[in-house]
Design an enzyme around this catalytic site. Sequence first.
Site, PDB file in Angstrom:
ATOM      1  CD  GLU A 169      -2.959  -1.030   2.320  1.00  0.00           C
ATOM      2  OE1 GLU A 169      -4.034  -1.656   2.197  1.00  0.00           O
ATOM      3  OE2 GLU A 169      -2.678  -0.337   3.333  1.00  0.00           O
ATOM      4  CD  GLU A 357      -3.674  -5.634   4.105  1.00  0.00           C
ATOM      5  OE1 GLU A 357      -4.504  -4.783   4.505  1.00  0.00           O
ATOM      6  OE2 GLU A 357      -2.446  -5.489   4.223  1.00  0.00           O
TER       7      GLU A 357
END
Length: 458
Positions: A169, A357
Amino acid sequence: MTEFTAEDSDPSFEWGVSTAAYQTEGAFQEDGKGLSIWDEFANRSGKTYNNQNGNQACDFYHRYPEDLSIIQQLDIPNFRFSIAWSRVLPQGIGTPNQAGIDFYDRLIDGCLERDIEPWVTLYHWDLPLALHQRGGWTNRDIVSWFVEYVELTVGRFKDRVANWMVLNEPMVFTGAGYFLGIHAPGKRGMKNFSAAVHHAALCQAEGGRVIRDLHSTAQVGTTFSCALVESASPSRQDVRAAQRVDALLNRLFIEPSLGRGYPIDQFPALSRLQKYMKPNDEDLLKFDFDFIGLQCYTREVIRYSWSMPYIFARQVSPQKREVPTTLMGWEVYADSIYHVLRNFHRRYHLKNIIITENGAAFSDSVREGKIDDYDRQQYLSSHIQACLRAKQEGVPLHGYFAWTLTDNFEWAEGYRPTFGLVHINFQTQKRIIKQSGRWYAKLIQHHLVPPNSRNMDI
């Protein structure tokens, strides 16, 4: 609850759980480990919920055999974890820490001994503090520093690790850490953000090249946070505002890797990145990843706002819209992950997508030694069903990893939000498998085992 049918079964689909080193390992100064930016930031007053930190966290450094045995007990075939850069290179570069390397040797071997496939993330936000003191992500030298780290770790573990992720991320660790200052290292402003973004994007591609050079048969990926972004109204101002947010949240890091450059057309403020571009950087930003990890939890409804500098947009909060939310205040909207998958497939024609995720934080209560977390179970069920719907419609989705294995240190939010399939009492470190964890195990078994040989008792 959503029912899954025999048609959903796919033995080749990768099911797993994800974790991160700083959020779980603890042992922040043991066995020669150097400090990371999160070790420093979380121990500053007022930076996290109730001044909590990850100094001990889940004590995974010492208790990893127990947690791996829980994964084995649940028959979860894949485990994603990250390597703490400062545990293997205390100063970020230079002399390796053999004790740190030995820990990851034991962890990887422990996975393989239990028939669990290790998936390694190289950078999950815990930059060595020594490198931050030299500019960190705002210093272009981080590309060479990162290469040294990747060469060490991949060179050491390539004989046992087939699946690698370069960055976790990057939009979050650059935006929250270098623009908003709410995450480590607490920097603010467009100048810090622009430099960090460009250097992270360079490391994303260069890290991929190093892995491929060292490990030709590896599956090389990277992961992106993403959200379904919708305008609050059909007005031109709201639509344009949503396009700017989409460019920032969903396009900023993937498009350079695909050779499309930064999405300056939709978000002109990103033109500040050009200050940090050097000749040949457009080529250096490109890398053909074997898979892209997408991490989606919610949707953002956006309206125009003249008072928000650079982006001129603001979220219409889920609370104002009176929609269901998680403990993080995020809207529960399963179609978000379906539309994100469809949008990425339509825009980029990716060959392999994995949800690396997805999960939810809710309040958990231990009753008679059990945790019946129905809300989390419902969240996972609806979002997995949305993923499988996108897969059935042609999206090349090949895996789903739940966030997360155990309750952990959730960055600036401390220990308040609990995302785990396994509960941890952080005073005693006792583990309890939640009902959602047992449900997830049954779901995986349903998908991996032929119908006539399933045993659903867990």
